[in-house]
Design a protein around this motif. Structure first.
Motif, PDB file in Angstrom:
ATOM      1  N   ASP A 363      23.791 -10.801  64.006  1.00 30.95           N
ATOM      2  CA  ASP A 363      24.632 -12.105  64.424  1.00 30.95           C
ATOM      3  C   ASP A 363      26.001 -12.285  63.533  1.00 30.95           C
ATOM      4  O   ASP A 363      25.578 -11.993  62.345  1.00 30.95           O
ATOM      5  N   LYS A 364      27.040 -12.696  64.051  1.00 30.82           N
ATOM      6  CA  LYS A 364      28.168 -13.219  63.097  1.00 30.82           C
ATOM      7  C   LYS A 364      28.659 -14.498  63.673  1.00 30.82           C
ATOM      8  O   LYS A 364      28.353 -14.909  64.758  1.00 30.82           O
ATOM      9  N   SER A 365      28.783 -15.222  62.550  1.00 27.64           N
ATOM     10  CA  SER A 365      29.034 -16.894  62.944  1.00 27.64           C
ATOM     11  C   SER A 365      30.140 -17.294  62.013  1.00 27.64           C
ATOM     12  O   SER A 365      30.473 -16.621  61.155  1.00 27.64           O
ATOM     13  N   ARG A 366      30.790 -18.429  62.417  1.00 27.37           N
ATOM     14  CA  ARG A 366      32.001 -18.986  61.676  1.00 27.37           C
ATOM     15  C   ARG A 366      31.579 -20.522  62.321  1.00 27.37           C
ATOM     16  O   ARG A 366      31.592 -20.813  63.299  1.00 27.37           O
ATOM     17  N   ARG A 391      28.837 -18.397  67.271  1.00 26.09           N
ATOM     18  CA  ARG A 391      28.035 -17.213  66.992  1.00 26.09           C
ATOM     19  C   ARG A 391      28.516 -16.126  67.949  1.00 26.09           C
ATOM     20  O   ARG A 391      28.144 -16.384  69.144  1.00 26.09           O
ATOM     21  N   ASP A 392      28.390 -14.678  67.460  1.00 22.13           N
ATOM     22  CA  ASP A 392      28.492 -13.581  68.395  1.00 22.13           C
ATOM     23  C   ASP A 392      27.345 -12.725  67.948  1.00 22.13           C
ATOM     24  O   ASP A 392      27.426 -12.658  66.688  1.00 22.13           O
ATOM     25  N   SER A 393      26.458 -12.364  68.877  1.00 19.97           N
ATOM     26  CA  SER A 393      25.204 -11.568  68.688  1.00 19.97           C
ATOM     27  C   SER A 393      25.412 -10.176  69.377  1.00 19.97           C
ATOM     28  O   SER A 393      25.980 -10.046  70.352  1.00 19.97           O
ATOM     29  N   SER A 394      24.655  -9.174  68.783  1.00 17.36           N
ATOM     30  CA  SER A 394      24.632  -7.965  69.385  1.00 17.36           C
ATOM     31  C   SER A 394      23.824  -8.017  70.345  1.00 17.36           C
ATOM     32  O   SER A 394      23.600  -6.955  71.415  1.00 17.36           O
TER      33      SER A 394
END
Length: 413
Positions: A363-366, A391-394
Motif C-alpha cells: 500500500d502507498k498512501s498520502r 491510498r493506492d494498493s496492489s
C-alpha cells in the motif's frame, strides 16, 4: 445506555479515590500550601465534538456499501461527548497522577457502530532515595477498530490494559541503570485472524547517559512473551498460540540549540513462534524527529517512522510500514495557532507462509491535514481539523480516498 451508566459509576469511584488521595496529601504534606505547586491539582473536564467522515468504511470508489452494511451511505457524522477528571498531586518526594474519562460515540447513519468507551491512565512517580526513582503505572484504553486494513464491516471494540513498573538507578556522574516490567492484555469484542486477543508480559534492562539540558543516550534490551487466548495451535494452517520477541533498542535525544532539537529511536526486532517457525520474522524499527523554531511564532516539525508488526493471515506474517510527516505550526496569537502537515506512507505485507503463491500486498498512501486551535480562556479550547487521505494498493478492494472534517469544544472546570 446501561454500559454508559456502569462506566459513569466506575468514574465516580475513581473520582472518590482521587479525592481521598488529595485529602491525604493535604494532611501529609502541609508545606504544599506554601509551595509554588498549582492549587488546581484536581480538575473536571468535558468536551463535545462532531466529525464528518466521507468514507467511513474506507471503500474503493464505485463500491456500493449496501450489501456490506445494509445502507447506501458511505459517509457518516459522528458525535462524541466526553467527561472526565484529572488529579496531579505531590506528596513529599512522591507524585501521583490520574486521568479517567467516559466517552459516548454516536453515528448518524450507521447506528450499529454506536458505543461508549471508558479509559484511564494513572501513575505513581516514586522516589526511594534521591538516587533511586521510577514509576508504577496502570492504563486502560477502549476504541473502535478502524476499517483501514480489514474488509470486515462490523463493530469491533478493542480494550487494552497495561500495568508497568520502571526503576531508574543513578549510579555515578551522568550514568543511570534502568529496569522495567510490563503486563499487557488486549481483547476485542469480535476477534479477527490478523490480531487476536493476547496477554503479554515483558521486562527490560538498560543504561542511560544523561548530560542534562535535554541530551540523553539510552540502550535497552527488551524481552516479551505473548500468549493468544483465543487461538489453537494448527501447524497445517501455520497458526501458533504464543510468541517471544526480543528488541535491542537505542534512543537519542539531543538539543542542538535553543531552537533545534532532534530525537531518535532505532531497534532490531527478533520475533519467534515456538510451534510454527514459518511465522518468525526479524527486522528494524525506528523513529527520527526534528523540531525547529524558525521564528518566535513558526515551528517546523519533521518525522520519520519505520514499524515492523505482526499481521498473520493466509498471505503474510507481518508488515513493514514507513511514514514521513512534515509540516509547520504558526502561533498566530498567544491564544490561537494554525498548523498543517503532509504525510507519505508505504506498507509492505511480507512473510507469506509456504501455502501462499499469490502476490504480496503493498500500500502507498498520502495525506494532507490542517488544524486550527483557539484558547479564548484557560478553561475553554476549540479545535478544528481537516484531513484528506488517498491510498493506492496492489490488491483489489484496498484502495480508498477519504476526507474528514472535525470540530471539538473542551471545557475545564
Amino acid at each position: 445506555m446501561g454500559d454508559l451508566i456502569g462506566k459513569i459509576f466506575k468514574l465516580g469511584l475513581l473520582s472518590t479515590l482521587s479525592g481521598s488521595i488529595g485529602a491525604l496529601a493535604a494532611q501529609v504534606d502541609a508545606r504544599a500550601a506554601a509551595s509554588p505547586v498549582p492549587s488546581d491539582v484536581f480538575s473536571l473536564y468535558a468536551s463535545a465534538g462532531q466529525t464528518h467522515d466521507s468514507n467511513l468504511f474506507r471503500l474503493p470508489g464505485g463500491v456500493d456499501p449496501t450489501p456490506l452494511v445494509g445502507k447506501a451511505d458511505r459517509s457518516d457524522d459522528i458525535r462524541t461527548v466526553n467527561a472526565g477528571f484529572r488529579i496531579e498531586k505531590p506528596i513529599s518526594q512522591q507524585r501521583f497522577k490520574l486521568d479517567a474519562s467516559v466517552t459516548e460515540n454516536t453515528y448518524g447513519n450507521h447506528g450499529f457502530l454506536d458505543h461508549d468507551t471508558y479509559q484511564y491512565d494513572g501513575a505513581w512517580y516514586w522516589h526511594l532515595t534521591p538516587r533511586i526513582s521510577g514509576v508504577i503505572g496502570v492504563s486502560r484504553t477502549e476504541a473502535l477498530v478502524g476499517f483501514d486494513n480489514l474488509n470486515v464491516y462490523d463493530q469491533k471494540i478493542r480494550v487494552t490494559t497495561e500495568k508497568r513498573f520502571e526503576a531508574n538507578f543513578w549510579l555515578a556522574s551522568n550514568w543511570h541503570a534502568l529496569a522495567g516490567f510490563l503486563l499487557t492484555k488486549q481483547t476485542t469484542s469480535r476477534s479477527f485472524q490478523q490480531e487476536r486477543d493476547l496477554e503479554q508480559r515483558g521486562w527490560n534492562v538498560g543504561a542511560r547517559y544523561d548530560r542534562g539540558a535535554g541530551r540523553t543516550l539510552e540502550f535497552r534490551y527488551i524481552e516479551r512473551d505473548g500468549k493468544f487466548n483465543d487461538r489453537q495451535i494448527d501447524p497445517v494452517a501455520y497458526i501458533d498460540d504464543a510468541f517471544k520477541q526480543r528488541d535491542y533498542e537505542a534512543r537519542l535525544a539531543y538539543a542542538v540549540s535553543d531552537r533545534t532539537r532532534v530525537e531518535g529511536t532505532v531497534a532490531f526486532v527478533d520475533r519467534s513462534h515456538p510451534h510454527v517457525p514459518q511465522r518468525d520474522f526479524d527486522g528494524w524499527r525506528g523513529k527520527a524527529g526534528l523540531s525547529w523554531m524558525a521564528t518566535g511564532k513558526i515551528a517546523i516539525r519533521a518525522d520519520y517512522e519505520r514499524r515492523i508488526q505482526s499481521w498473520q493471515d493466509v498471505s503474510s506474517s507481518y508488515y513493514v510500514s514507513e511514514t514521513v510527516t512534515v509540516g509547520p505550526q504558526w502561533s498566530v496569537t498567544a491564544k490561537q495557532a494554525l498548523g498543517a502537515s503532509a504525510v507519505f506512507g508505504k506498507t509492505r505485507y511480507e512473510g507469506a507462509p509456504p501455502t501462499w503463491t499469490g502476490p504480496l500486498r503493498e500500500d502507498k498512501s498520502r495525506a494532507l491535514a490542517f488544524n486550527w486551535a483557539w484558547e479564548p480562556h484557560r478553561a475553554v479550547s476549540v479545535n478544528a481539523t481537516v484531513r484528506r487521505e488517498i491510498r493506492d494498493s496492489s490488491l483489489d478492494n484496498h484502495d480508498f480516498a477519504d476526507t474528514t472534517v472535525g470540530l471539538n469544544l473542551r471545557l475545564l472546570f
